[in-house]
Design an enzyme around this catalytic site. Structure first.
Site, PDB file in Angstrom:
ATOM      1  N   SER A  88     -35.959  30.311  67.468  1.00 33.02           N
ATOM      2  CA  SER A  88     -37.114  29.732  66.768  1.00 33.02           C
ATOM      3  C   SER A  88     -36.902  29.460  65.290  1.00 33.02           C
ATOM      4  O   SER A  88     -37.778  28.868  64.653  1.00 33.02           O
ATOM      5  CB  SER A  88     -38.337  30.639  66.939  1.00 33.02           C
ATOM      6  N   LYS A  91     -37.549  25.993  64.002  1.00 34.63           N
ATOM      7  CA  LYS A  91     -38.876  25.494  63.634  1.00 34.63           C
ATOM      8  C   LYS A  91     -38.995  25.211  62.136  1.00 34.63           C
ATOM      9  O   LYS A  91     -39.889  24.477  61.703  1.00 34.63           O
ATOM     10  CB  LYS A  91     -39.954  26.491  64.063  1.00 34.63           C
ATOM     11  N   SER A 358     -44.956  31.585  65.758  1.00 31.32           N
ATOM     12  CA  SER A 358     -43.783  30.986  66.413  1.00 31.32           C
ATOM     13  C   SER A 358     -44.204  30.226  67.666  1.00 31.32           C
ATOM     14  O   SER A 358     -43.696  30.450  68.763  1.00 31.32           O
ATOM     15  CB  SER A 358     -42.744  32.055  66.757  1.00 31.32           C
TER      16      SER A 358
END
Length: 992
Positions: A88, A91, A358
């Site tokens: 993640s 991101k 997230s």
């Protein structure tokens, strides 16, 4: 290209000049380290060294970079240029681009239209149309407001349909190489321009009376999913529930047990996939009364789901629907009238939720939103192009990384710690830098860091994006040191066997950064690098700058002396691709024996009256990977369906009153392995794995152009069967034009669609395409071949799945070639299908579990008998899954240990030889490795492997393993071959 203007031209120009200056002056390592900086660098190195003392952490590979924003220099780094799977932390790129491109108050609408006239009595004679524009956080309550606005306009009844329009984005619902078994869970929700409730339903399971089924409730839109309740309420407080959504179905299957009482503990509802359990919602009241177990599951086709949620809300506000009204997909065409709309929260509110929680769906939606608004194409590809432009032109990121989605869920993403530090440095100087920083989780305070680093110098200080999935962990962000210096850092870890060790390492580093410069002297022994006999030739090859981005795991060992001739990251756990098959084949030869043969049985029920069978034909499979139809053999001479047909006719059968029953019960679990990907289901290297399957579960499609441009193309399907439908939309193009033919099987259906064109001078080619449900496919082919040979069936006869009934009469057993031949084929050609059929058969024959897990259990037991370290992950037999983690040392240990096995000669002979055959037939020609090196090849995107045996110039046999993970534009085959040739040329005899 359309872009929202965030800053003035003059400010933007100055900002870009500043970023260029930063990127030019950003060193990889500090030129001169102050004592405190050296203490920091040595402290972090010590932390990594200490991992080697933890059995479950020794296989982890760690890369990091720490950069002073105030001094503009790197303070500490290790493997900072290696590319890792980032999870993640990817991101951060999506968030940074959105901040750069759009204002903070940007909102995304959802609009409601009517298509028709409303009578004085409030009847809409026509449709309503709900159009989405990519709001990722649209709620059922917002749809209720739209429904209420319709009621306020006097609409009391709708005689038409509810039309849903999600055409603002493309129809690709999942990201590249997302895993099929993640699909039921919220972190893998489908992507759509029309999204409500994050494309999920909440499932609440509540106990009733012991012995009775529990109550299962679905919200919202309970009529959109079908509930199959197989669970039971039991006495006591123990729960053992499984809540599944079967592949491609809007069904919720609840099984297991739930207790009538509550003992105060949280319990989990299991799922069928590799769940990220921290993203599963579980609810229990603190009261003694059992409040039920609640989990979240995704839905298929989000737009239709949104339509059903709207329909539910229409009824709640008093708007009736015609009995024949339905929810259908359509488009706003300009003739409809806009009657109401709602808008998302502001961009900043969305980005805060994205980063703090997230949220994968928000990330993926914003990627397509970037494509739609900035590139005029609502696709992942267009959105990533916009992010790439930002990363290069604004953030100044170096090349050498790959981004394939926005959330980090795809394991095709690879990026280095240095890239992420470059992004963090650029965002620190960006006009939206403070906003970017504010979205990051704060240690000990909120988001995904809420419970970490509490009570340390990092609490309330470290602001960083987390990243976590199986085998992967990462942390990247900002921290202020003890004396107020501002740092940017990135920590990336792959080969994570136990996540707690990765989290502990990240926290230790973050706390050290927050405490700097007040750090104790590290206890880091000064060790000279180990030199091996092959170091002089191996090191220059592996250290070639072209391979700077790849993580290398290498081990070479003498089979005669046991001496290690070379190691580099030999104990690091890495994705091995098809080198997994070495463990599968070695276990099969040892546990089943080289002479083992797979079997397929044909039975009949009922009685013969004349030439008529008043009963069924049953074909029962036990995992034979060699069963084919004539003309479809791929190199193994196994039994054929046509042989079965002739022996059935030899029994005198000319008519069958019953059915063709296919029994695949020897294998009991899913048709795809854990972690296999959804977008390769049309590829021949990922067929479905069932106990009964002909032609490796595929059909062959041969194609060539028509006679002249504009004609259709010519096709031939083998075997000729009605089991699949071919829709040919392809055409013949002009000579020398680019071939654009695409062949795809519609997911979940046996429909093959061809689009694009073939130039009229194209020579023709063929493809193997997997089918859905290979067992039924096998039964259908048997029926069709029987009919071709004059055997008639009753009009009501069908091909169906079932199990062998008691009393059925065995007609014939069909045997495969011996396992030794099959393993040789497997290792020569990296055949995934054969590997998985073998794996499940090992599980079935040794433990009665014809499953992926049963086979892996047998492999693990065999590994233990060989004395190979158990710190690994294996979830399939072929290496298709990226969940598998092995080290080079473990592979070499296997190659060494099997030499003492009675079946070794068969194992050894199964490996291809350089320059001769199989996957190595065109490699190392004209070198000392030709006709010498035996090796198992493994390869898919960002992964390569070569492991096997080689004889040195002195006649000494070596076992070797070469694993590489990560991105490079250079040829890793060339690297492997150079290393293999170096081993073949190796000698300890010094010239006189």
């Amino acid at each position: 290209m359309k872009r929202a203007t965030l800053i003035g031209t003059k400010v933007a120009s100055c900002f870009i000049v500043l970023l260029l200056f930063i990127s030019w002056t950003l060193p990889v390592v500090a030129q001169e380290q102050a004592p405190a900086d050296k203490r920091l660098a040595d402290t972090l190195r010590q932390y990594v060294e200490e991992l080697k003392d933890e059995t479950d952490a020794a296989g982890m590979v760690v890369g990091y970079e720490v950069y002073s924003l105030d001094r503009q220099q790197t303070l500490a780094a290790m493997y900072e240029k290696k590319t890792f799977v980032p999870a993640s932390t990817m991101k951060t790129l999506v968030t940074a681009t959105a901040l750069d491109r759009w204002p903070s108050d940007q909102r995304f609408p959802t609009k409601l239209y009517i298509d028709g006239q409303v009578t004085k009595g409030g009847v809409l004679r026509g449709d309503i149309v709900l159009k989405g524009y990519g709001d990722p956080v649209l709620t059922p309550e917002q749809l209720r407001k739209l429904a209420r606005s319709l009621a306020e306009r006097g609409v009391r009844r709708i005689n038409g349909n509810i039309v849903v329009d999600d055409s603002y984005f493309d129809a690709q619902r999942l990201g590249p190489r997302w895993m099929w078994d993640d699909e039921p869970y919220a972190y893998s929700a489908q992507i759509s321009a029309l999204t409500v409730n994050k494309n999920t339903v909440d499932v609440l399971v509540e106990p009733t009376k012991p012995g009775k089924k529990p109550k299962v409730s679905i919200t919202p839109a309970p009529d959109y999913v079908k509930v199959i309740n197989r669970a039971t309420t039991v006495e006591g407080s123990e729960d053992d529930l499984t809540v599944e959504r079967p592949r491609l179905k809007n069904e919720i299957v609840v099984s297991g047990t739930i207790g009538v009482q509550y003992d105060g503990r949280l319990t989990k509802a299991h799922g069928s996939g590799m769940e990220n359990t921290d993203q599963i919602t579980e609810y229990r009241s603190s009261r003694k009364a059992h409040q039920g177990v609640q989990v979240t599951r995704t839905v298929e086709n989000p737009a239709l789901f949104a339509g059903h949620v709207l329909r539910e809300n229409l009824k709640e506000v008093g708007i009736a629907l015609h009995p024949r009204s339905k929810v259908a997909v359509g488009k706003v065409n300009g003739s409809q009238k806009l009657v109401a709309e709602t808008a998302s929260p502001t961009l900043d509110a969305i980005l805060r939720e994205l980063m703090k929680d997230s949220d994968n769906l928000i990330a993926e939606t914003l990627v397509k939103q970037l494509g739609a608004r900035e590139q005029e194409e609502g696709s992942t590809e267009a959105g990533l192009a916009e992010i790439a432009a930002f990363a290069k032109d604004v953030a100044g990121l170096d090349s050498g990384y790959v981004q394939k989605d926005g959330s980090g869920l795809s394991r095709l993403n690879v990026i280095s710690p240095h890239h992420l530090v470059q992004l963090l440095v650029s965002m620190d100087a960006h006009p939206a830098g403070e906003r970017f920083r504010s979205f990051l989780p704060v240690a000990g305070v909120d988001g995904t860091l809420q419970n970490r680093m509490v009570g340390t110098a990092a609490e309330g200080n470290v602001q960083a994006k987390t990243g976590s999935m199986s085998g992967v962990n990462a942390l990247a962000g900002y921290v202020k040191t003890g004396d107020g210096e501002r740092l940017a850092f990135s920590i990336m870890m792959n080969g994570v066997y136990k996540s707690e060790h990765a989290l502990d390492m990240q926290d230790r580093i973050a706390v050290a950064l927050a405490s700097y410069p007040d750090l104790p002297e590290p206890d880091l022994p000064s060790e000279e690098p180990t030199t091996y006999p092959l170091s002089a030739v191996f090191d220059p090859i592996l250290d070639d700058e072209r391979y700077a981005g790849v993580i290398q795991g290498v081990a070479v060992r003498s089979l005669e002396s046991g001496k290690t001739l070379y190691e580099r990251n030999a104990h690091t756990l890495m994705t091995p691709a098809s080198n997994t098959q070495l463990f599968t084949s070695a276990t099969a030869l040892a546990q089943l024996g080289p002479d083992y043969r797979f079997r397929t049985e044909v039975y009949r029920t009922g009685r013969m009256r004349g030439h008529v069978l008043h009963g069924d034909l049953i074909i029962k499979g036990y995992g034979d990977p060699t069963l084919t139809t004539e003309g479809m053999s791929r190199g193994l001479d196994g039994p054929t369906v046509e042989e079965m047909v002739e022996e059935i006719r030899d029994l005198g059968i000319r008519q069958i009153k019953g059915d063709i029953v296919v029994d695949e019960s020897a294998f009991a679990d899913h048709v795809y392995g854990p972690g296999w990907v959804w977008d390769k289901e049309s590829d021949d290297d990922q067929p479905q794995i069932t106990a009964l399957s002909a032609n490796q579960g595929t059909v062959r499609l041969e194609y060539e152009p028509g006679d002249k441009p504009g004609d259709g193309i010519d096709l031939k399907l083998t075997p000729d069967t009605t089991y699949v439908q071919v829709i040919d939309e392809a055409v013949t193009g002009v000579a020398s034009s680019k071939p654009t033919l695409q062949v795809k099987r519609e997911r979940g259906f046996n429909v093959i669609r061809l689009t694009g064109s073939l130039p009229c001078d194209f020579d023709g080619a063929s493809l193997q395409i997997p089918v859905e449900n290979p067992a039924l496919y096998t039964g259908q082919i048997l029926r069709e071949r029987l009919q071709e040979r004059g055997v008639r069936f009753h009009p009501n006869s069908e091909v169906r799945a079932g199990e062998l009934p008691d009393g059925a009469e065995l007609v014939q057993t069909y045997w495969s070639p011996p396992l030794s031949e099959i393993v040789r084929f497997l290792n020569h050609y990296n055949d995934n299908y054969v590997a998985e059929m073998i794996l499940k058969t090992i599980g079935f024959e040794t433990g009665g579990e014809g499953t992926f897990a049963g086979g892996v259990k047998a492999v693990d037991a065999y590994r233990e008998t060989l004395g190979i370290a158990s710190r690994w992950d294996m979830l399939d037999g072929s290496g298709l899954t990226r969940y598998n983690l092995f080290s080079a040392d473990q592979i070499v240990s296997l190659l060494q240990a099997v030499r003492e096995e009675p079946s070794f000669r068969h194992f050894f002979d199964s490996l291809p030889v350089a320059g001769e055959e199989g996957a190595l037939r065109r490699r190392m020609q004209g070198t000392e490795a030709e006709h010498n090196v035996k090796g198992k090849v493994g390869a898919f995107t960002h992964v390569r492997a070569l492991s096997g045996y080689v004889k040195t110039r002195d006649g000494e046999w070596l076992a070797y393993a070469i694993l590489t993970n990560g991105f490079t534009e250079a040829s890793l085959i060339e690297m492997e071959d150079r290393l293999a040739v170096a081993m073949a040329e190796f000698t300890t005899n010094k010239p006189r």
